[in-house]
Every structure is written in structure tokens, then in C-alpha cells.
Design a protein around this motif. Sequence first.
Motif, PDB file in Angstrom:
ATOM      1  N   GLY A  14       0.844  -1.193   0.000  1.00  0.00           N
ATOM      2  CA  GLY A  14       0.000   0.000   0.000  1.00  0.00           C
ATOM      3  C   GLY A  14       0.875   1.238   0.000  1.00  0.00           C
ATOM      4  N   ILE A  15       0.763   2.068  -1.035  1.00  0.00           N
ATOM      5  CA  ILE A  15       1.734   3.154  -1.190  1.00  0.00           C
ATOM      6  C   ILE A  15       1.231   4.497  -0.654  1.00  0.00           C
ATOM      7  CG2 ILE A  15       2.718   1.949  -3.170  1.00  0.00           C
ATOM      8  CD1 ILE A  15       1.221   5.232  -3.937  1.00  0.00           C
ATOM      9  N   GLU A  16      -0.027   4.577  -0.224  1.00  0.00           N
ATOM     10  CA  GLU A  16      -0.534   5.815   0.388  1.00  0.00           C
ATOM     11  C   GLU A  16      -1.146   5.473   1.737  1.00  0.00           C
ATOM     12  OE1 GLU A  16      -3.870   9.299   0.029  1.00  0.00           O
ATOM     13  OE2 GLU A  16      -3.532   8.066  -1.748  1.00  0.00           O
ATOM     14  N   GLU A  17      -0.286   5.414   2.742  1.00  0.00           N
ATOM     15  CA  GLU A  17      -0.692   4.987   4.085  1.00  0.00           C
ATOM     16  C   GLU A  17      -0.084   5.989   5.070  1.00  0.00           C
ATOM     17  OE1 GLU A  17      -2.687   2.449   3.429  1.00  0.00           O
ATOM     18  OE2 GLU A  17      -1.869   2.175   1.409  1.00  0.00           O
ATOM     19  N   HIS A  18      -0.897   6.558   5.934  1.00  0.00           N
ATOM     20  CA  HIS A  18      -0.504   7.782   6.630  1.00  0.00           C
ATOM     21  C   HIS A  18      -0.165   7.579   8.105  1.00  0.00           C
ATOM     22  CE1 HIS A  18      -1.556   9.823   3.009  1.00  0.00           C
ATOM     23  NE2 HIS A  18      -2.812   9.428   3.078  1.00  0.00           N
ATOM     24  N   PHE A  19       0.561   8.564   8.622  1.00  0.00           N
ATOM     25  CA  PHE A  19       0.920   8.596  10.037  1.00  0.00           C
ATOM     26  C   PHE A  19       0.905  10.048  10.509  1.00  0.00           C
ATOM     27  CE2 PHE A  19       4.924   9.726   8.123  1.00  0.00           C
ATOM     28  CZ  PHE A  19       5.538  10.556   9.038  1.00  0.00           C
ATOM     29  N   LEU A 140       3.688  15.571  -1.241  1.00  0.00           N
ATOM     30  CA  LEU A 140       3.383  16.987  -1.093  1.00  0.00           C
ATOM     31  C   LEU A 140       1.873  17.145  -0.967  1.00  0.00           C
ATOM     32  CD1 LEU A 140       5.729  18.529  -3.833  1.00  0.00           C
ATOM     33  CD2 LEU A 140       6.199  18.208  -1.390  1.00  0.00           C
ATOM     34  N   SER A 141       1.464  18.042  -0.067  1.00  0.00           N
ATOM     35  CA  SER A 141       0.038  18.224   0.208  1.00  0.00           C
ATOM     36  C   SER A 141      -0.451  19.569  -0.334  1.00  0.00           C
ATOM     37  CB  SER A 141      -0.233  18.129   1.713  1.00  0.00           C
ATOM     38  OG  SER A 141       0.015  16.823   2.188  1.00  0.00           O
ATOM     39  N   GLY A 142      -0.340  19.747  -1.625  1.00  0.00           N
ATOM     40  CA  GLY A 142      -0.946  20.903  -2.266  1.00  0.00           C
ATOM     41  C   GLY A 142      -0.255  22.221  -1.972  1.00  0.00           C
ATOM     42  N   ARG A 143      -1.043  23.290  -1.985  1.00  0.00           N
ATOM     43  CA  ARG A 143      -0.528  24.641  -1.857  1.00  0.00           C
ATOM     44  C   ARG A 143       0.315  24.811  -0.596  1.00  0.00           C
ATOM     45  NH1 ARG A 143      -5.084  24.767  -0.911  1.00  0.00           N
ATOM     46  NH2 ARG A 143      -4.877  26.294   0.757  1.00  0.00           N
ATOM     47  N   VAL A 144       1.195  25.832  -0.671  1.00  0.00           N
ATOM     48  CA  VAL A 144       1.979  26.245   0.490  1.00  0.00           C
ATOM     49  C   VAL A 144       1.646  27.714   0.713  1.00  0.00           C
ATOM     50  CG1 VAL A 144       4.267  26.449   1.513  1.00  0.00           C
ATOM     51  CG2 VAL A 144       3.788  24.612  -0.131  1.00  0.00           C
ATOM     52  N   LEU A 169       4.161  11.857  -4.559  1.00  0.00           N
ATOM     53  CA  LEU A 169       2.727  11.665  -4.386  1.00  0.00           C
ATOM     54  C   LEU A 169       2.107  13.020  -4.074  1.00  0.00           C
ATOM     55  CD1 LEU A 169       0.140   9.962  -3.916  1.00  0.00           C
ATOM     56  CD2 LEU A 169       0.939   9.584  -1.576  1.00  0.00           C
ATOM     57  N   LEU A 170       1.181  13.471  -4.924  1.00  0.00           N
ATOM     58  CA  LEU A 170       0.448  14.706  -4.659  1.00  0.00           C
ATOM     59  C   LEU A 170      -0.811  14.358  -3.875  1.00  0.00           C
ATOM     60  CD1 LEU A 170       0.602  16.819  -7.944  1.00  0.00           C
ATOM     61  CD2 LEU A 170       2.131  16.856  -5.975  1.00  0.00           C
ATOM     62  N   HIS A 171      -0.860  14.836  -2.652  1.00  0.00           N
ATOM     63  CA  HIS A 171      -1.962  14.470  -1.762  1.00  0.00           C
ATOM     64  C   HIS A 171      -2.949  15.618  -1.621  1.00  0.00           C
ATOM     65  CE1 HIS A 171      -4.065  13.377   1.978  1.00  0.00           C
ATOM     66  NE2 HIS A 171      -3.788  12.139   1.613  1.00  0.00           N
ATOM     67  N   PRO A 172      -4.230  15.318  -1.444  1.00  0.00           N
ATOM     68  CA  PRO A 172      -5.219  16.381  -1.245  1.00  0.00           C
ATOM     69  C   PRO A 172      -4.976  17.182   0.026  1.00  0.00           C
ATOM     70  CG  PRO A 172      -6.306  14.301  -1.799  1.00  0.00           C
ATOM     71  CD  PRO A 172      -4.866  13.981  -1.528  1.00  0.00           C
ATOM     72  N   ARG A 173      -5.437  18.432  -0.027  1.00  0.00           N
ATOM     73  CA  ARG A 173      -5.583  19.227   1.180  1.00  0.00           C
ATOM     74  C   ARG A 173      -6.813  20.105   1.021  1.00  0.00           C
ATOM     75  NH1 ARG A 173      -1.597  23.965   2.744  1.00  0.00           N
ATOM     76  NH2 ARG A 173      -3.315  24.074   4.221  1.00  0.00           N
ATOM     77  N   THR A 174      -7.225  20.719   2.101  1.00  0.00           N
ATOM     78  CA  THR A 174      -8.455  21.501   2.105  1.00  0.00           C
ATOM     79  C   THR A 174      -8.304  22.761   1.259  1.00  0.00           C
ATOM     80  OG1 THR A 174      -8.862  20.690   4.338  1.00  0.00           O
ATOM     81  CG2 THR A 174     -10.162  22.578   3.606  1.00  0.00           C
ATOM     82  N   ILE A 228       2.503  10.855  -8.643  1.00  0.00           N
ATOM     83  CA  ILE A 228       1.457   9.894  -8.298  1.00  0.00           C
ATOM     84  C   ILE A 228       0.239  10.680  -7.816  1.00  0.00           C
ATOM     85  CG2 ILE A 228       0.804   7.942  -6.848  1.00  0.00           C
ATOM     86  CD1 ILE A 228       3.864   7.493  -6.406  1.00  0.00           C
ATOM     87  N   LEU A 229      -0.934  10.318  -8.325  1.00  0.00           N
ATOM     88  CA  LEU A 229      -2.193  10.845  -7.819  1.00  0.00           C
ATOM     89  C   LEU A 229      -3.003   9.711  -7.209  1.00  0.00           C
ATOM     90  CD1 LEU A 229      -3.405  13.305 -10.610  1.00  0.00           C
ATOM     91  CD2 LEU A 229      -2.613  13.906  -8.306  1.00  0.00           C
ATOM     92  N   GLY A 230      -3.593   9.955  -6.055  1.00  0.00           N
ATOM     93  CA  GLY A 230      -4.441   8.976  -5.410  1.00  0.00           C
ATOM     94  C   GLY A 230      -5.858   9.014  -5.939  1.00  0.00           C
ATOM     95  N   HIS A 231      -6.716   8.167  -5.357  1.00  0.00           N
ATOM     96  CA  HIS A 231      -8.149   8.160  -5.659  1.00  0.00           C
ATOM     97  C   HIS A 231      -8.391   8.084  -7.164  1.00  0.00           C
ATOM     98  CE1 HIS A 231      -7.475  10.261  -1.775  1.00  0.00           C
ATOM     99  NE2 HIS A 231      -8.407   9.404  -1.378  1.00  0.00           N
TER     100      HIS A 231
END
Length: 338
Positions: A14-19, A140-144, A169-174, A228-231
Motif C-alpha cells: 500500500g503506497i498511500e498509508e498515513h501517520f 506533497l500536500s498541495g498549496r503552500v 505523491l500529490l496528496h489532497p488538502r483543504t 502519483i495521484l491517489g483516488h
Amino acid sequence: MVNVNSKDRLPLIGIEEHFITEEVLQAWHEAELSATDPSLAHNAGTIGARLLDLAQGRIDLMDEAGVDVQVLSLTTPALHELGPASVDIARRCNDIIAEAIARHPHRFQGLATLPVSDPEAAALELERCVKTLGFKGTMLSGRVGDRNLDHADFMPIFESASLLGAPILLHPRTPPAAVREAYYSGLNPALDTALATYGLGWHYDAGLQFVRLMVSGIFDRLPTLQIILGHWGEMVLFYAERLSAMGRVSHLNKTVDDYLKNNLYVTASGMFWPHFMEIAASIVGKERLLFSTDFPYQYRPGNDARRFLNECGLSGEDLAGFAHINWERLTQHCGSRT
């Protein structure tokens, strides 16, 4: 390579597993991020406990789901809003993950946590993580702040990743508050938050970051860079035909289809719908499909991950590729290009 006892059982990575770490939680609290990012509320209770656990409790849940290896990444919004303090926090986060990997080398791998507000420091930390700690890339979680990832300030990170052969991996953020107010408000507080985060907003945001990177020409400047994009592609693949029309005004060296087939991998992120996989495979190719469960957010008991592997519709080399070989191939030269 992953070790498995049974000759008949495919290894499952599993390549997108969080902590999360207690230090990051405290830093978010001190920065008052909960007032601006409602997604932090998702990291409480049982999910919060699972995010913090890098020991036997996590491994027990992996065994129940049928997952052999988790590739660990710091959950959103990571360190993107923590400023100069994030340099030291990132290093300590990565050392914690390296220690967990050392304790369980056949169960965990790592994606680097980066101090993205300082791109030069982030590039150096990515190099340390990949070349010294043996990590497999970064997330990376989107914008900075108010800068999107295609901003010129962040090029050192992408250049370092390309040079190292490290996927991102580009991960979603709010989405930002103004976007939430315009598009995700006016229902009720709980629905507003859900719509702006896991319901829809997260995924539009992540997909848009990829599209901006692509049309800004990043793959022309860094042709070996892998994202990499998830979902199943964060909405992007479902609008590939429309996005291809942007080639007329973006002045890119290649077509949008070319970048999707050569610079993008997609992963399930716990969305276990075979027809989504079919669409993704038809656009990027079966060799660019990766498995993930989005632990602990999408965790479901009862051997759920292994069940999807067995019922997803793939077989033979395609199935083995999805389960583990595509990831191993993508990361086999990570850190050895420099």
C-alpha cells in the motif's frame, strides 16, 4: 523486494498509508491550524490513535486487511503551513519513520516529509531521506500558503526529485477559505466540512495541482519526473479528453495524453471500484496502477484489501504489477541516479 511466506500469495504494497507524530500535532495546535483547516478534525479518536501507531497495532490491522507493506507518509496538511520551524520538524519526522522501518524492515517503507516553505532545505532533506534513509520518494500536500506547487519557488524540490529518481505523491488538502465560502458552504457545518474535504474539495484541489504542474511545462523541463495521484487520479483522468484541448494554448512540447502516459501513476487510495481501475488503466496503462488503502481513513476490517486484489479483474502479470511490481519498478533506482 517484499518477503512473503506463501509462494501462491502475491505481496501487497500500500503506497498511500498515513501517520502523524505528537510533535506535528502540537505544532498544528500552536499554529492554530484547526481554525483555518477543518480537515484536522478528522485526525481525532480512533483514526488519530491509528495515525500515531507505528508499531504492532498498525501491523495487526495490516494483517487483517491483507496488506504486507505500508509506504508511510505524513498526513495532510503535513508541514505546509509551519514556516521555518518545519525544517527541524521534518528531519525528526523522517528519523521516526526510519526507526520504524528499521524495526520492521519487511512491513514499512517511507515517503519523505519535507519543509516545503523552505524549498532549498526541502530539496536537501529529500536527498538525505532517499540516499541515507532509503526512502522511496516524497509526498506533497498541495498549496503552500498562497502559492500553488507550480510556483517557481518550489522548483528545487521537483528538480531534486527528478535527479534522485524519487516519485512525488500529490496528496489532497483543504481548499482555501475563500473557495470553501464560495463553493462549499451554506448547507450545515458538518456538510460544509465534508463537502470541502473528503466529499469533493480535497480531490479537486489535488487534481488541480497536478494539472497546473503539467500545463506549466514541468514535464518538459524535467521529463523523468514521476507524479502519483491517489483516488484513481483525483478527477483528472475522468476529464482527460477535455484537458487535452489545453494543448492548444499551453505551448507544451507533447500532448496531454503523452504526459499522462509517461509522467503519471495512479493509486486506489481505498476506492475499491473495479470500473474506476478500468478507466485509469485505459488512460495511463496497467503498468502505472498502484495499490493503496489510504490508511487509516479508508480502513475497513475483514481482509478488505486482499479481497479487492482478488476481485479487481486483473490477472497474471497485470495483477502482480498492481499488487507490488509496478511500485518496485518505479522506485528501483530511487537515489541511484546521482
